[in-house]
Design an enzyme around this catalytic site. Structure first.
Site, PDB file in Angstrom:
ATOM      1  N   CYS A 111      32.768  36.782  10.851  1.00  8.80           N
ATOM      2  CA  CYS A 111      32.352  38.125  10.420  1.00  8.80           C
ATOM      3  C   CYS A 111      33.378  38.801   9.518  1.00  8.80           C
ATOM      4  O   CYS A 111      33.088  39.830   8.914  1.00  8.80           O
ATOM      5  CB  CYS A 111      32.038  38.992  11.636  1.00  8.80           C
ATOM      6  SG  CYS A 111      30.798  38.259  12.691  1.00  8.80           S
ATOM      7  N   HIS A 246      32.403  46.110   9.406  1.00  3.59           N
ATOM      8  CA  HIS A 246      31.421  45.110   9.845  1.00  3.59           C
ATOM      9  C   HIS A 246      30.426  45.717  10.835  1.00  3.59           C
ATOM     10  O   HIS A 246      30.799  46.373  11.803  1.00  3.59           O
ATOM     11  CB  HIS A 246      32.168  43.922  10.474  1.00  3.59           C
ATOM     12  CG  HIS A 246      31.263  42.967  11.176  1.00  3.59           C
ATOM     13  ND1 HIS A 246      30.113  42.469  10.607  1.00  3.59           N
ATOM     14  CD2 HIS A 246      31.327  42.433  12.436  1.00  3.59           C
ATOM     15  CE1 HIS A 246      29.515  41.661  11.467  1.00  3.59           C
ATOM     16  NE2 HIS A 246      30.222  41.629  12.574  1.00  3.59           N
ATOM     17  N   ASN A 276      23.327  42.196  13.510  1.00  2.00           N
ATOM     18  CA  ASN A 276      24.632  41.727  13.047  1.00  2.00           C
ATOM     19  C   ASN A 276      24.424  40.500  12.156  1.00  2.00           C
ATOM     20  O   ASN A 276      24.027  39.445  12.649  1.00  2.00           O
ATOM     21  CB  ASN A 276      25.490  41.392  14.288  1.00  2.00           C
ATOM     22  CG  ASN A 276      26.854  40.829  13.944  1.00  2.00           C
ATOM     23  OD1 ASN A 276      27.105  40.432  12.812  1.00  2.00           O
ATOM     24  ND2 ASN A 276      27.726  40.771  14.934  1.00  2.00           N
TER      25      ASN A 276
HETATM   26  N1  COA Z   1      18.871  43.297  28.111  1.00  2.00           N
HETATM   27  C1  COA Z   1      18.852  43.946  29.278  1.00  2.00           C
HETATM   28  N2  COA Z   1      19.869  43.917  30.153  1.00  2.00           N
HETATM   29  C2  COA Z   1      20.957  43.199  29.808  1.00  2.00           C
HETATM   30  C3  COA Z   1      21.037  42.488  28.603  1.00  2.00           C
HETATM   31  C4  COA Z   1      19.933  42.549  27.741  1.00  2.00           C
HETATM   32  N3  COA Z   1      19.911  41.905  26.561  1.00  2.00           N
HETATM   33  N4  COA Z   1      22.222  41.874  28.539  1.00  2.00           N
HETATM   34  C5  COA Z   1      22.890  42.182  29.665  1.00  2.00           C
HETATM   35  N5  COA Z   1      22.112  42.973  30.430  1.00  2.00           N
HETATM   36  C6  COA Z   1      22.459  43.583  31.736  1.00  2.00           C
HETATM   37  C7  COA Z   1      23.489  42.788  32.486  1.00  2.00           C
HETATM   38  O1  COA Z   1      22.897  41.799  33.304  1.00  2.00           O
HETATM   39  C8  COA Z   1      24.161  43.858  33.300  1.00  2.00           C
HETATM   40  O2  COA Z   1      23.345  44.188  34.419  1.00  2.00           O
HETATM   41  P1  COA Z   1      24.021  44.598  35.831  1.00  2.00           P
HETATM   42  O3  COA Z   1      24.799  45.838  35.545  1.00  2.00           O
HETATM   43  O4  COA Z   1      22.831  44.800  36.688  1.00  2.00           O
HETATM   44  O5  COA Z   1      24.869  43.425  36.188  1.00  2.00           O
HETATM   45  C9  COA Z   1      24.134  45.081  32.372  1.00  2.00           C
HETATM   46  O6  COA Z   1      23.048  44.847  31.462  1.00  2.00           O
HETATM   47  C10 COA Z   1      25.417  45.266  31.593  1.00  2.00           C
HETATM   48  O7  COA Z   1      25.806  44.001  31.051  1.00  2.00           O
HETATM   49  P2  COA Z   1      27.064  43.837  30.134  1.00  2.00           P
HETATM   50  O8  COA Z   1      27.231  42.405  29.778  1.00  2.00           O
HETATM   51  O9  COA Z   1      28.193  44.574  30.799  1.00  2.00           O
HETATM   52  O10 COA Z   1      26.571  44.663  28.854  1.00  2.00           O
HETATM   53  P3  COA Z   1      27.432  45.378  27.759  1.00  2.00           P
HETATM   54  O11 COA Z   1      27.383  46.834  27.931  1.00  2.00           O
HETATM   55  O12 COA Z   1      28.783  44.724  27.630  1.00  2.00           O
HETATM   56  O13 COA Z   1      26.596  45.045  26.457  1.00  2.00           O
HETATM   57  C11 COA Z   1      26.760  43.614  24.558  1.00  2.00           C
HETATM   58  C12 COA Z   1      26.454  43.708  26.043  1.00  2.00           C
HETATM   59  C13 COA Z   1      26.648  42.170  24.127  1.00  2.00           C
HETATM   60  C14 COA Z   1      25.738  44.462  23.809  1.00  2.00           C
HETATM   61  C15 COA Z   1      28.191  44.178  24.307  1.00  2.00           C
HETATM   62  O14 COA Z   1      29.110  43.541  25.159  1.00  2.00           O
HETATM   63  C16 COA Z   1      28.639  44.004  22.893  1.00  2.00           C
HETATM   64  O15 COA Z   1      28.071  44.552  21.974  1.00  2.00           O
HETATM   65  N6  COA Z   1      29.729  43.244  22.680  1.00  2.00           N
HETATM   66  C17 COA Z   1      30.228  42.998  21.337  1.00  2.00           C
HETATM   67  C18 COA Z   1      29.390  41.913  20.707  1.00  2.00           C
HETATM   68  C19 COA Z   1      29.632  41.741  19.251  1.00  2.00           C
HETATM   69  O16 COA Z   1      29.729  42.695  18.528  1.00  2.00           O
HETATM   70  N7  COA Z   1      29.704  40.488  18.815  1.00  2.00           N
HETATM   71  C20 COA Z   1      29.883  40.115  17.461  1.00  2.00           C
HETATM   72  C21 COA Z   1      31.237  40.438  16.986  1.00  2.00           C
HETATM   73  S1  COA Z   1      31.436  39.988  15.337  1.00  2.00           S
END
Ligand code: COA
Length: 321
Positions: A111, A246, A276
């Site tokens: 990225c 980004h 993204n």
């Molecule tokens: N839909 C619904 N629920 C979801 C889910 C989805 N797609 N993905 C995870 N969950 C649930 C999990 O099971 C968890 O449930 P629980 O609380 O009952 O255990 C809850 O939502 C929170 O999960 P978590 O993994 O902590 O979510 P988060 O707030 O970290 O969000 C991302 C997940 C991926 C959106 C976030 O971590 C993120 O944006 N990270 C950066 C990713 C990125 O930018 N990558 C590219 C970089 S170049």
């Protein structure tokens, strides 16, 4: 004497996939995706290849710059999702647009790709080797996505962006790039294992991500990166018109803006429509802003990319169009 952008272009596949469609594939819903990421839809390549998208974006950038393909001396394509291993996408783009004189190569910095391509072209200009370059970032991430993994399939989209660069007459800015290979495990894609034919198809062939680790990395390192770029160039934060960062997640952008005490409007966002698109996100956004007339001559733009590797990189450019 920094590189100046004299034309931009972008391409997004015709097919648009909204969050409700993703909710038919994995257990998720529109409200969750919007709240956690800001994404409402993404463009997905049904028929378009990485090369096709790259060449379309490149052609539009040339048209916008008003220069002929023969004037291009260098083509750098940033991609992590080329259609084939050989030939490189930059050579394919050269053929498609007829840039016969250009030296061409690809680079993969995930990225951070567009930012690094800009920095590299700028370094070639500084070395006196070239005066006109085309930098393209193109990604077909849908082909590397595990559509049963809700952790990743909600995030990514396909598309391409391009910019024509010329050696400028104004001030030179110093780029900043950092990498942390120790944290490479947080965002991986082992797709090339497929080439050996030895391994069964498993999840590791697709993009695999520790979302929370990447989130923490981005909200910590991007403000540090921006401050370092400003410091290295003796530029005050208030002198920056736009922070073009980004487009990974709206919460990351909002957090970075808050860390720096900037209003969120100075961090333009279009990820709601594209998801993204990795290296392509910054040039797609620049092209959108350019065509909407949002960028004015004299605007000072700070570009910042971050992602797998881990890598983070940025620079400052003066808008001269
Ligand atoms: N839909 C619904 N629920 C979801 C889910 C989805 N797609 N993905 C995870 N969950 C649930 C999990 O099971 C968890 O449930 P629980 O609380 O009952 O255990 C809850 O939502 C929170 O999960 P978590 O993994 O902590 O979510 P988060 O707030 O970290 O969000 C991302 C997940 C991926 C959106 C976030 O971590 C993120 O944006 N990270 C950066 C990713 C990125 O930018 N990558 C590219 C970089 S170049």
């Amino acid at each position: 004497m920094s590189a100046v952008i004299c034309g931009t272009g972008s391409y997004a596949p015709a097919y648009q996939m909204n969050n409700d469609e993703i909710a038919k594939l994995v257990e998720t819903n529109d409200a969750w995706i919007r709240e956690r990421t800001g994404i409402r839809q993404r463009h997905i390549a049904k028929t378009e290849t990485t090369t096709y998208m790259a060449a379309q974006a490149a052609g539009r950038a040339l048209e916008n710059a008003g220069i002929s393909p023969e004037e291009i001396e260098l083509i750098i394509v940033a991609t992590l999702s080329s259609d084939v291993i050989l030939p490189c996408t930059a050579c394919e783009v050269q053929r498609e647009i007829g840039a016969k004189r250009a030296a061409c190569f690809d680079m993969n910095a995930a990225c951070s790709g567009f930012t690094l391509a800009y920095n590299m072209a700028d370094a070639f200009f500084e070395a006196g080797q070239y005066q006109t370059a085309l930098i393209v970032a193109a990604e077909k991430l849908s082909g590397l996505t595990d559509w049963t993994d809700r952790n990743t399939c909600i995030l990514f989209g396909d598309g391409a962006g391009a910019a024509v660069l010329k050696k400028g007459k104004g001030r030179h800015y110093f780029s900043v790039t950092h990498s942390d290979g120790e944290k490479g495990w947080a965002l991986t894609c082992k797709n090339r294992l497929a080439v050996t034919g030895k391994e069964p198809l498993s999840r590791e062939y697709f993009i695999d991500m520790n979302g929370q680790e990447i989130f923490k990395f981005a909200v910590r390192k991007v403000p540090e990166l921006i401050r370092e770029i400003l410091r290295e160039n003796n530029v005050e934060q208030e002198e920056i018109t736009w922070f073009v960062v980004h487009q990974a997640n709206c919460r990351i952008l909002e957090s970075v803006a808050k860390h720096l005490g900037e209003p969120s409007w100075k961090f333009p966002m279009n990820l709601q429509h594209y998801g993204n698109t990795s290296s392509a996100s910054i040039p797609i956004l620049l092209d959108e802003m350019n065509r909407q007339g949002k960028l004015k001559k004299g605007d000072r733009i700070l570009i910042a990319g971050f992602g797998a590797g881990l890598t983070w990189s940025g620079n400052i450019l003066d808008w001269e169009m």
